[in-house]
Design a protein around this motif. Structure first.
Motif, PDB file in Angstrom:
ATOM      1  N   ALA A 244       9.794   4.762  -4.643  1.00 33.26           N
ATOM      2  CA  ALA A 244       8.786   4.325  -4.168  1.00 33.26           C
ATOM      3  C   ALA A 244       9.099   3.613  -2.867  1.00 33.26           C
ATOM      4  O   ALA A 244       9.385   2.491  -2.328  1.00 33.26           O
ATOM      5  N   THR A 245       8.061   3.830  -1.636  1.00 39.13           N
ATOM      6  CA  THR A 245       7.938   3.646  -0.194  1.00 39.13           C
ATOM      7  C   THR A 245       6.476   2.772  -0.227  1.00 39.13           C
ATOM      8  O   THR A 245       5.849   3.595  -0.348  1.00 39.13           O
ATOM      9  N   ARG A 246       6.439   1.711   0.642  1.00 37.77           N
ATOM     10  CA  ARG A 246       5.219   1.245   0.287  1.00 37.77           C
ATOM     11  C   ARG A 246       4.843   0.110   1.839  1.00 37.77           C
ATOM     12  O   ARG A 246       5.976  -0.164   2.749  1.00 37.77           O
ATOM     13  N   TRP A 247       3.747  -0.103   2.062  1.00 37.60           N
ATOM     14  CA  TRP A 247       3.837  -0.872   3.416  1.00 37.60           C
ATOM     15  C   TRP A 247       2.855  -1.868   3.095  1.00 37.60           C
ATOM     16  O   TRP A 247       2.478  -1.838   1.949  1.00 37.60           O
ATOM     17  N   ARG A 248       3.704  -3.335   3.280  1.00 36.28           N
ATOM     18  CA  ARG A 248       2.959  -4.707   3.346  1.00 36.28           C
ATOM     19  C   ARG A 248       1.520  -4.510   3.742  1.00 36.28           C
ATOM     20  O   ARG A 248       1.792  -4.302   4.957  1.00 36.28           O
ATOM     21  N   LEU A 249       1.169  -5.673   3.180  1.00 37.85           N
ATOM     22  CA  LEU A 249      -0.429  -5.495   3.863  1.00 37.85           C
ATOM     23  C   LEU A 249      -0.691  -5.889   4.893  1.00 37.85           C
ATOM     24  O   LEU A 249      -1.296  -5.626   5.837  1.00 37.85           O
TER      25      LEU A 249
ATOM     26  N   VAL B  91      -2.404   4.426   3.230  1.00 40.72           N
ATOM     27  CA  VAL B  91      -2.298   3.544   4.876  1.00 40.72           C
ATOM     28  C   VAL B  91      -3.436   4.487   5.471  1.00 40.72           C
ATOM     29  O   VAL B  91      -3.541   4.512   6.366  1.00 40.72           O
ATOM     30  N   ALA B  92      -2.521   5.862   5.275  1.00 42.15           N
ATOM     31  CA  ALA B  92      -3.873   7.521   5.723  1.00 42.15           C
ATOM     32  C   ALA B  92      -5.186   6.875   5.349  1.00 42.15           C
ATOM     33  O   ALA B  92      -6.267   7.380   6.490  1.00 42.15           O
ATOM     34  N   GLU B  93      -5.518   6.760   4.503  1.00 44.50           N
ATOM     35  CA  GLU B  93      -6.801   6.212   4.018  1.00 44.50           C
ATOM     36  C   GLU B  93      -7.332   5.503   5.295  1.00 44.50           C
ATOM     37  O   GLU B  93      -8.967   5.097   5.405  1.00 44.50           O
ATOM     38  N   ARG B  94      -7.013   3.960   5.148  1.00 45.13           N
ATOM     39  CA  ARG B  94      -7.216   2.949   6.293  1.00 45.13           C
ATOM     40  C   ARG B  94      -7.665   3.880   7.248  1.00 45.13           C
ATOM     41  O   ARG B  94      -8.701   2.484   8.321  1.00 45.13           O
ATOM     42  N   HIS B  95      -6.432   4.225   8.171  1.00 40.77           N
ATOM     43  CA  HIS B  95      -6.841   4.619   9.215  1.00 40.77           C
ATOM     44  C   HIS B  95      -7.027   5.604   9.776  1.00 40.77           C
ATOM     45  O   HIS B  95      -7.625   6.733  10.887  1.00 40.77           O
TER      46      HIS B  95
ATOM     47  N   LEU C 147       0.523  -1.205   0.396  1.00 38.63           N
ATOM     48  CA  LEU C 147       0.117   0.062  -0.279  1.00 38.63           C
ATOM     49  C   LEU C 147       0.303   1.014  -0.393  1.00 38.63           C
ATOM     50  O   LEU C 147       2.082   1.270   0.917  1.00 38.63           O
ATOM     51  N   THR C 148       0.300   2.251  -0.670  1.00 33.27           N
ATOM     52  CA  THR C 148       1.074   3.768  -1.011  1.00 33.27           C
ATOM     53  C   THR C 148       0.700   4.335   0.782  1.00 33.27           C
ATOM     54  O   THR C 148      -0.088   3.567   1.608  1.00 33.27           O
TER      55      THR C 148
END
Length: 61
Positions: free
Chosen positions: A43-48, A12-16, A7-8
Motif C-alpha cells: 500500500a503506497t499512497r499520497w497524502r491529499l 492521483v493520476a485522475e486528479r491531474h 489517495l491511490t
C-alpha cells in the motif's frame, strides 16, 4: 483532529489528468512532487494535503 486522507496512484493520476506511469515518474524525477507514503507492504499512497499544497504552489501546471 481528523485522520489524513490518502489517495491511490490511480486517484492521483485522475486528479491531474495523467497516466499512472506519469505519476510514478513525477515521484521519481521531480523534487517538488510529494513523495508517496508506504502504508504497508502493498500500500503506497499520497497524502491529499501534500498534493493540495503542491497544487497551490502552482507546481501542478
Amino acid at each position: 483532529m481528523t485522520a489524513p486522507t490518502f489517495l491511490t496512484v490511480r486517484q492521483v493520476a485522475e486528479r491531474h489528468a495523467v497516466s499512472v506511469p506519469t505519476v510514478w515518474r513525477w515521484a521519481r524525477e521531480r523534487a517538488d512532487f510529494p513523495k508517496p507514503q508506504r502504508l504497508g507492504p502493498a500500500a503506497t499512497r499520497w497524502r491529499l494535503a501534500d498534493l493540495e499544497a503542491w497544487e497551490k504552489r502552482g507546481a501542478a501546471s
